[in-house]
Design an enzyme around this catalytic site. Structure first.
Site, PDB file in Angstrom:
ATOM      1  CD  GLU A  37      -2.690   1.136   2.582  1.00  0.00           C
ATOM      2  OE1 GLU A  37      -3.302   2.165   2.835  1.00  0.00           O
ATOM      3  OE2 GLU A  37      -2.688   0.130   3.322  1.00  0.00           O
ATOM      4  NE  ARG A 264       3.610  -7.231  10.595  1.00  0.00           N
ATOM      5  CZ  ARG A 264       2.938  -6.556   9.665  1.00  0.00           C
ATOM      6  NH1 ARG A 264       1.843  -7.058   9.136  1.00  0.00           N
ATOM      7  NH2 ARG A 264       3.355  -5.374   9.263  1.00  0.00           N
ATOM      8  CE  LYS A 274       3.097   0.283   4.750  1.00  0.00           C
ATOM      9  NZ  LYS A 274       2.436   0.009   3.479  1.00  0.00           N
TER      10      LYS A 274
END
Ligand code: ATP
Ligand code: MG
Length: 567
Positions: A37, A264, A274
């Site tokens: 994204e 992750r 982020k």
């Protein structure tokens, strides 16, 4: 450490892919995608996903990997992020060829899919407020309640949805929802939203749309449109998989990718989010997204890490279902190992102390031979100038040394790397501070190159720079950005754990003259000190700036141990 030169070790995803290939599933095709994204810069966690997706494609014949921007949220996405993401993926050594996609390219198709769902009676326009929707949804222990709008007719839904598209309604007044099951134990299946109204310009579609599809709806259909075979994502999407499959099953699409979740990457002394990294930038805790202390790919690149070292790191941490935190020492190990092999060695003095060799002729300069890589003769030799006045590292001199100090001290003899033996004869101190400001030595002319005819031994070898010839530089020493192993774990604000000493800038460091022309094509080992890289943003021939990539050894482990035991 596993050897990364040989065939990569298997992991559960490689196993699945190999099995699918052997069964000729998907007609033997392997297509993956990396779907960022564009709402921030990529971080080291994304590197894991990039290496996995592009890696799986590359290691299977005919395998392909798409780069797809998941740009369904118009308010948070920016062109700057898109460009940085492309640069990062390329830098890591991967190529998407002509397979660059944007979820926003599918907005019309997605709209048609939504219309199809409505026509099948599988989606409806819901006019509850956001709060009401939340209340109706129920909780993990309570089932949800059907929205009063759930029974709207297909005609009414089609009409309302079209008018939503036309911009007749304000943000938040209606959403399109999938009609699944308000009693499902999986909250994601309780009539999730598919479209919402958001009168915001989009970085690619401008004002064409004022309704935007939600992530879950967009992602599976984008995967399907692109013919993805294996949709690899992180564990938090495990509970979304039934929804992923539901949309594809209900719409009866030709391509139904398999979603596979993996853990992750979490890195100790670091943050991989982020949103949180953005905070560090916005609050000026770091200089920018590519601040060399940041765990962003751009920060790591600017610091001087090689792409190869990141790929090796990602291979070493492997891919599994189990959640874990990887020791940042492993990342440091990967770059150290990589640079140990390839970085040319040079002499640089970071905290200079002047040494005058009283018996060396004042007007003389010698060009001495130095090895570019003592373990690798193929890397050749270079000349370094030597003269009467030199600098040595302040740490390499002690006026009152302990017994095991094998460097320079009054009356002691040391070897200057690639040069001569010198003996300290006297020191000059600053009258006010009492600091040693100059050390006077004599040299043994017979010790040129580092040994003497009498075979006399000296224990210490120190590095140096000729005062008349060296070049000045700023050197930035980086430590870990956080001083807590898991800065994000105990509910307090992670910025509390920022390491105040994560950056120390040294000025007037003295480098051997060849480094005057250093450019960011080369990483160097400053002998005895660590690996260094000309800062690609701030360094120039006029004003050299070097970043310390990593120290030669892991001093951190020792320091933290010492701190712990002294508490
Ligand atoms: P963040 O929480 O930092 O915003 P994200 O998951 O929202 O991360 P995306 O841009 O959606 O960021 O991520 C793109 C891809 O990278 C996704 O497939 C995601 O699963 C993967 N990814 C993100 N963070 C990690 C991580 N720490 N380790 C491995 N893969 C990750
Ligand atoms: Mg995301």
């Amino acid at each position: 450490m596993p050897n990364t030169d040989s065939a990569p070790p298997s992991n559960f995803i490689r196993t699945i892919v190999a099995r699918d290939l052997s069964e000729d599933k998907n007609n033997g095709r392997i297509v993956t995608r990396f779907p960022p994204e564009p709402n921030g810069y990529l971080h080291i966690g994304h590197a894991k996903s990039i290496c996995l997706n592009f890696g799986i494609a590359a290691e299977n014949r005919g395998g392909l990997c798409n780069l797809r921007f998941d740009d369904t949220n118009p308010s948070k996405e920016e062109v700057e992020y898109v460009e940085s993401i492309k640069q990062d993926v390329r830098w890591l050594g991967f190529d998407w060829g002509d397979r660059l996609h944007y979820a926003s390219d599918y907005f019309e198709k997605l709209y048609q899919f939504a219309v199809e769902l409505i026509k099948m009676g599988k989606a409806y326009v819901c006019s509850l407020t956001a709060e009401e929707v939340k209340k109706y949804r129920g909780t993990l222990t309570e089932t949800g309640t059907d929205s009063p709008y759930r029974t709207r007719s297909v005609e009414e839904n089609l009409d309302l949805f079209e008018r939503m598209r036309k911009g007749e309604f304000e943000d938040g007044t209606h959403v399109l929802r999938a009609k699944i099951d308000m009693t499902s134990p999986n909250l994601n299946m309780r009539d999730p939203a598919i479209y919402r109204i958001k009168k915001t310009s989009h970085h690619r579609t401008g004002d064409t749309w004022c309704i935007y599809p939600m992530y879950d709806f967009t992602h599976c259909l984008s995967d399907s449109i692109e013919g993805i075979t294996h949709s690899l994502c992180t564990l938090e999407f495990e509970d979304h998989r039934p929804l992923y499959d539901w949309f594809l099953d209900e719409l009866n699409v030709d391509c139904h990718p398999q979603q596979i979740e993996f853990a992750r990457l979490n890195l100790s002394f670091s943050i991989t989010s982020k949103r949180k990294l953005l905070r560090l930038v916005e609050e000026d805790r770091v200089s920018s997204w590519d601040d060399p202390r940041m765990p962003t790919i751009s920060g790591i690149r600017r610091r001087g890490y090689t792409p190869e070292s990141i790929r090796n790191f990602c291979e070493r941490i492997s891919v599994a279902k189990k959640k874990s935190v990887v020791d940042i020492g492993l990342l440091e190990y990967s770059i150290r190992e990589n640079l140990n092999e390839q970085a040319p060695r040079v002499l640089a003095v970071l905290r200079p102390l002047k040494v005058i060799i009283d018996n060396y002729p004042e007007d003389q300069t010698e060009e001495l031979d130095a090895l570019n890589h003592p373990q690798n003769p193929d890397m050749g030799t270079r000349k370094i100038p030597f003269s009467r006045e030199i600098y040595i590292e302040r740490d390499d001199f002690l006026e009152d040394p302990p017994k095991k100090f094998f460097r320079l001290a009054p009356g002691r003899e040391v070897r200057l790397r690639y040069a001569y033996y010198i003996t300290c004869e006297r020191i000059i101190k600053d009258e006010q501070t009492g600091d040693v400001i100059e050390v006077h030595c004599t040299y043994d002319p017979e010790s040129r190159g580092g040994s003497t005819p009498d075979g006399r031994k000296v224990k210490g070898t120190i590095h140096w720079a000729s005062a008349a010839h060296c070049v000045n530089a700023d050197v930035r020493l980086y430590e870990r950005l956080f001083n807590k192993e898991n800065p994000d774990s105990d509910g307090s604000d992670f910025t509390e754990y920022l390491n105040p000493d994560s950056l120390e800038t040294l000025t007037e460091c003295k480098l051997e003259p060849g480094l005057a022309h250093a450019t960011p094509d080369t990483r160097f080992q400053f002998e005895r000190l660590g690996y260094f890289y000309p800062d690609p943003v701030d360094s120039s021939e006029k004003a050299l700036v070097f970043n310390r990539i990593v120290t030669l050894r892991d001093s951190w482990a020792k320091i933290t141990k010492k701190n712990l035991s002294s508490k």
